[in-house]
Each structure stands twice: as C-alpha cells, then as structure tokens.
Design a protein around this motif. Structure first.
Motif, PDB file in Angstrom:
ATOM      1  N   GLY A 139       0.805  -1.210   0.000  1.00 15.14           N
ATOM      2  CA  GLY A 139       0.000   0.000   0.000  1.00 15.14           C
ATOM      3  C   GLY A 139       0.836   1.256   0.000  1.00 15.14           C
ATOM      4  N   PHE A 140       0.172   2.373  -0.264  1.00 17.77           N
ATOM      5  CA  PHE A 140       0.812   3.691  -0.292  1.00 17.77           C
ATOM      6  C   PHE A 140      -0.128   4.707   0.331  1.00 17.77           C
ATOM      7  CE2 PHE A 140       1.254   7.840  -2.383  1.00 17.77           C
ATOM      8  CZ  PHE A 140       2.567   8.157  -2.025  1.00 17.77           C
ATOM      9  N   ASN A 141       0.439   5.645   1.088  1.00 11.06           N
ATOM     10  CA  ASN A 141      -0.346   6.701   1.712  1.00 11.06           C
ATOM     11  C   ASN A 141       0.358   8.028   1.514  1.00 11.06           C
ATOM     12  OD1 ASN A 141      -0.720   8.584   4.235  1.00 11.06           O
ATOM     13  ND2 ASN A 141      -2.539   7.300   4.198  1.00 11.06           N
ATOM     14  N   TYR A 142      -0.414   9.029   1.120  1.00 11.88           N
ATOM     15  CA  TYR A 142       0.094  10.399   1.063  1.00 11.88           C
ATOM     16  C   TYR A 142      -0.871  11.293   1.836  1.00 11.88           C
ATOM     17  CZ  TYR A 142       1.276  15.089  -0.432  1.00 11.88           C
ATOM     18  OH  TYR A 142       1.624  16.408  -0.425  1.00 11.88           O
ATOM     19  N   SER A 143      -0.344  12.107   2.725  1.00  9.50           N
ATOM     20  CA  SER A 143      -1.190  13.030   3.474  1.00  9.50           C
ATOM     21  C   SER A 143      -0.400  14.282   3.800  1.00  9.50           C
ATOM     22  CB  SER A 143      -1.710  12.376   4.766  1.00  9.50           C
ATOM     23  OG  SER A 143      -0.627  11.951   5.575  1.00  9.50           O
ATOM     24  N   ALA A 144      -1.114  15.402   3.982  1.00  9.44           N
ATOM     25  CA  ALA A 144      -0.443  16.667   4.275  1.00  9.44           C
ATOM     26  C   ALA A 144      -1.450  17.673   4.792  1.00  9.44           C
ATOM     27  CB  ALA A 144       0.243  17.215   3.016  1.00  9.44           C
ATOM     28  N   GLY A 145      -0.979  18.585   5.639  1.00  6.93           N
ATOM     29  CA  GLY A 145      -1.779  19.738   6.019  1.00  6.93           C
ATOM     30  C   GLY A 145      -1.880  20.709   4.859  1.00  6.93           C
ATOM     31  N   LEU A 146      -2.959  21.498   4.834  1.00  5.54           N
ATOM     32  CA  LEU A 146      -3.235  22.332   3.676  1.00  5.54           C
ATOM     33  C   LEU A 146      -3.053  23.824   3.921  1.00  5.54           C
ATOM     34  CD1 LEU A 146      -6.414  20.490   2.317  1.00  5.54           C
ATOM     35  CD2 LEU A 146      -4.029  20.208   1.613  1.00  5.54           C
ATOM     36  N   ASP A 147      -2.749  24.229   5.139  1.00  8.16           N
ATOM     37  CA  ASP A 147      -2.470  25.632   5.398  1.00  8.16           C
ATOM     38  C   ASP A 147      -1.322  25.724   6.404  1.00  8.16           C
ATOM     39  OD1 ASP A 147      -3.601  25.386   8.070  1.00  8.16           O
ATOM     40  OD2 ASP A 147      -5.575  25.586   7.162  1.00  8.16           O
ATOM     41  N   ARG A 148      -0.912  26.952   6.726  1.00  5.24           N
ATOM     42  CA  ARG A 148       0.272  27.145   7.544  1.00  5.24           C
ATOM     43  C   ARG A 148       0.161  26.461   8.903  1.00  5.24           C
ATOM     44  NH1 ARG A 148       1.477  33.078   9.559  1.00  5.24           N
ATOM     45  NH2 ARG A 148      -0.448  32.519  10.661  1.00  5.24           N
ATOM     46  N   ASP A 149      -0.934  26.680   9.614  1.00  6.05           N
ATOM     47  CA  ASP A 149      -1.090  26.074  10.933  1.00  6.05           C
ATOM     48  C   ASP A 149      -1.232  24.558  10.852  1.00  6.05           C
ATOM     49  OD1 ASP A 149      -0.886  28.478  12.297  1.00  6.05           O
ATOM     50  OD2 ASP A 149      -3.039  28.872  12.176  1.00  6.05           O
ATOM     51  N   SER A 150      -1.933  24.078   9.817  1.00  5.99           N
ATOM     52  CA  SER A 150      -2.125  22.631   9.679  1.00  5.99           C
ATOM     53  C   SER A 150      -0.830  21.916   9.343  1.00  5.99           C
ATOM     54  CB  SER A 150      -3.177  22.340   8.606  1.00  5.99           C
ATOM     55  OG  SER A 150      -4.423  22.912   8.947  1.00  5.99           O
ATOM     56  N   ILE A 151       0.025  22.530   8.519  1.00  4.12           N
ATOM     57  CA  ILE A 151       1.304  21.923   8.180  1.00  4.12           C
ATOM     58  C   ILE A 151       2.171  21.792   9.426  1.00  4.12           C
ATOM     59  CG2 ILE A 151       3.452  22.285   6.896  1.00  4.12           C
ATOM     60  CD1 ILE A 151       1.761  23.532   4.686  1.00  4.12           C
ATOM     61  N   ARG A 152       2.048  22.748  10.361  1.00  4.73           N
ATOM     62  CA  ARG A 152       2.813  22.666  11.601  1.00  4.73           C
ATOM     63  C   ARG A 152       2.421  21.422  12.397  1.00  4.73           C
ATOM     64  NH1 ARG A 152       1.469  24.949  16.470  1.00  4.73           N
ATOM     65  NH2 ARG A 152      -0.127  26.239  15.461  1.00  4.73           N
ATOM     66  N   VAL A 153       1.158  21.022  12.347  1.00  2.27           N
ATOM     67  CA  VAL A 153       0.689  19.832  13.054  1.00  2.27           C
ATOM     68  C   VAL A 153       0.822  18.587  12.185  1.00  2.27           C
ATOM     69  CG1 VAL A 153      -1.313  18.755  14.150  1.00  2.27           C
ATOM     70  CG2 VAL A 153      -0.925  21.212  14.393  1.00  2.27           C
TER      71      VAL A 153
END
Length: 415
Positions: free
Chosen positions: A183-197
């Motif tokens: 399997g493969f997973n890609y995930s990411a926060g979408l704004d400045r504060d979310s990327i920090r978390v």
C-alpha cells in the motif's frame, strides 16, 4: 490487473446492482480551540449525506462510496476577525495578508470522503482486492485516537489524504491461506497552521500473513510487515519492520484468547543528527468474550500490546505500549450501548519535531456511545469522547473532548 479482473467479471453475464443512501444530522459540543470565540467550549452543527453503489457478478464486486460533510462552526455567533496577538485590536493590512488573523464565530466548512472497494474471487482460486480511500477537508483532532502532539491545542486542521492498498489472498489448502498486500499513503496539512501539526508524508507499506486452522479450537498465524515513511518538509525518514506469530484459542463457547510475540526494528534519520536503528521486541495478549443471551448480546475485550509504531503527528518511529478494553451491549438488535478506552505510552525516547528534544509521553482515550436503530429507516446516537496527551518530563497536558447527538436516515434498494 485487480481492477481489470473485477470490471470484466461484473460486466459479463447477469449483474446485481445495489444502492444505498443516507443522511446524518449531528450537533455537538467540543473542546474550544484558538479559532473559537469562547475559551471553555464550542459547538458545531453538520449534515453528512452518503451515497453508496455496488455492482456484483461472477465473483467480481465493485463498491463506490461518496460522503461529503457540510458543517457550521459556532452557528450561534456572528462571524468576526480576531487578532490573536492583540485581542480586542483590529488587524492591520500586513497581518491580514500574511494570514496571521483568524476568522472566528459562525463559519462554514466542506469536507469530502470517498472510498473504492474492488474484489474478485472464485472458489478455490486466489482472491484479488484493491481498497482506495480519499479525504479532503477539516479534521477534528479532538476525536482522534492517536493524541500524540502537543500542538493539538489547535483542535482542527485542514488536510488531504489518499490511501491505496491492494493484495492477493492465496488458498494454500483447505485450512491454510496466505494474504499478501502492499500500500501507499500520502497526506499533508493544507495551510500554515495545519502543516505545523501535519507535515506532508509519503508512506509505503507491505504485509504478508499466513493463517492456519490447526483444529476446531486453534488458529495459528504468522505476519511479516514493514512500513517506510518520508517527511520531505522535515527532511526525516522513519522505518519499522516486524515479524510476528499469533495463536488464537477458543477456551469455551463465549470466550477466546489471542497471544502473540514479535521482533521488530525501528530506524530513524534526521537532517540534523545521526541516523539510529534499534531492535524492538514486543507482543500482545487479548481476552475476547461474546455472550449471546437470546435478546441480549454482550461483548467484552481486554488486551495489551507492545509494538513499534510510526506516529503521524510526531513524525517519528518508536516502541509503544498500550492497554485497551471494549465493552458492548445490544438488545433485540436495536438498542445498543458501547464503550472503549485505552492508555498508551512511549517505551523509548521520541524526538518531538517541533522542539527537537527527546521526550516520553503517554495518552489516554475513552468513548461511550448509546443508540437506537430502526431497521431500514433511521438511527439515533449519543456519544462522548475524551482524549489526553501528557509529556512526562514537562507535565504538559493537552485534553480534548466532544459530546454529540446524531440522527441518521437511510434507505437501500436492489436492481
């Protein structure tokens, strides 16, 4: 190949079509976050319609589910712009352009979730499967089981996630089967504060599981799995690999026990420090009870587990210990009450990416849910969830809670 086999199977001969539609209406109170006007508690209201369709024929099955969520945060307050650095003061042009100011009060959100499930199987032949999930929108960290980041005070984050997993189950004999998958997973926060978390992650995984029915009471299984996660924004990598053996024994009709042992390896690499690799022994034991008392069904599980883990929010691999329990009661297949709880602790030092220091922490999780189901028409649920994250050295405590009441209306049909 898996997708082609399933498509060919369902498009030839007689085809069975099924469809389902539902809508969940939910209102809830929850932990207040930095985006809310109140400092004690906040509330939301949301509607989640779900459409599901499936096609089945000649051993092939394709199911597609789409579920958007329309949510309103703090619907009882008029929207306003807040200056977090100087409460009560208006934001200047530079703060507005940089996104330093936040919108609080009533604010709409739109989330999307989609699932694709494809299978193909014939009696005595290998079974092929493919499962894909996609999510885009806002996530409430107050309801997440893995509460392992001090930055969870943020409460809600914007994220996008796609996960794909495919495999083949081989019947090696009447009582033996081998399940292999990748399997493969890609995930990411979408704004400045979310990327920090939630920094961007690319994760690859593979797994092989051999199950053997030794007798009417005993099942033995062996598992080999590995996962590699890269966090490009942090210039770090984490890898875990483990080999495990598990035995399940039916003690009496309602009670079974599962025990397992594993040996794993944890590897970590960071841009500003030497790489590390360490062996990680572990195992698990679970007591499983299912009491069927006519109109009453009672379930109770209790277990403990020690295993290597890659934590999505801390962006690190470490050894983790957990104690957990589940309790449920169903009356006449309509009334239900359930609860689950767990306590987990890091067993090795974990490098927290925000501070760059090595810490140890533990988390707690508890959920209670009660509901009533009217078959084929509607369902109502009342639930409460609480999670806690504690940094052991600094005694830094982050607590999240949520109480919700929901009504689900559903219908289904067959063509």
């Amino acid at each position: 190949m898996i997708a082609l086999a399933a498509v060919v199977a369902v498009l030839t001969g007689d085809v069975r079509l099924e469809g389902q539609a539902s809508a969940r209406l939910e209102t809830r109170a929850r932990t207040s976050t930095g985006n809310d006007l109140t400092s004690t508690a906040a509330g939301d209201a949301e509607v989640t319609p779900t459409l599901s369709g499936s096609i089945e024929n000649l051993g092939g099955r394709i199911q597609l589910i789409y579920s958007p969520t329309f949510r309103v945060r703090e619907p009882y307050y008029d929207p306003r712009v807040i200056n977090p650095s100087a409460p009560g003061m208006a934001c200047d042009k530079e703060q507005i352009e940089s996104g330093a100011c936040i919108t609080a009060g009533r604010r709409p959100e739109f989330n999307q979730r989609q699932t694709l499930d494809m299978q193909w199987s014939r009696e005595g032949k290998p079974r092929l499967y493919l499962l894909e999930n996609f999510y885009y929108g806002r996530t409430d960290l107050a309801v997440q089981r893995s509460t392992t980041a001090a930055t969870f005070r943020l409460g809600q984050i914007s994220e996008a996630t796609i996960d794909v997993n495919g495999g083949i189950v081989f019947p090696l004999g009447r009582l033996v089967s081998l399940d292999t998958s990748a399997g493969f997973n890609y995930s990411a926060g979408l704004d400045r504060d979310s990327i920090r978390v939630l920094p961007s992650q690319r994760a690859w995984r593979t797994r092989a599981k051999l199950d053997a029915q030794l007798s009417t009471l005993d099942v033995l299984s062996g598992v080999v799995d590995a996962q590699y996660s890269a966090f490009p924004g942090l210039q770090s990598e984490s890898t875990i690999a483990a080999a495990a053996v598990r035995w399940r024994r039916q003690l009496v009709r309602p009670t079974a026990v599962e025990v397992g042992a594993l040996m794993g390896v944890v590897y970590g690499r960071w841009v500003d420090r030497p790489e590390s690799i360490s062996p990680t022994p572990g195992g698990d034991a679970t007591l499983i009870n299912r009491f069927d008392l006519g109109q009453h069904l009672i379930t109770f599980d209790f277990g403990l587990r020690v295993a290597p883990s890659i934590d999505r929010f801390v962006a690190a691999a470490y050894s983790r210990g957990e104690v957990f329990t589940n309790l449920g009661w169903v009356f006449r297949e309509r009334w239900s009450v359930a609860g689950r709880a767990g306590v987990a602790r890091s067993l090795t030092a974990v490098r927290l990416r925000a501070e760059g220091t090595e810490e140890q922490f533990f988390t707690t999780f508890a959920e209670v849910r009660a509901g009533y189901t009217a078959p084929r028409y509607w369902r109502v649920d009342l639930s409460g969830i609480n999670s806690t994250f504690v940094l052991i050295g600094s005694q830094n405590v982050v607590n999240n809670w949520i109480v919700s009441l929901s009504l689900t209306l559903h219908a289904e049909g067959q063509i």
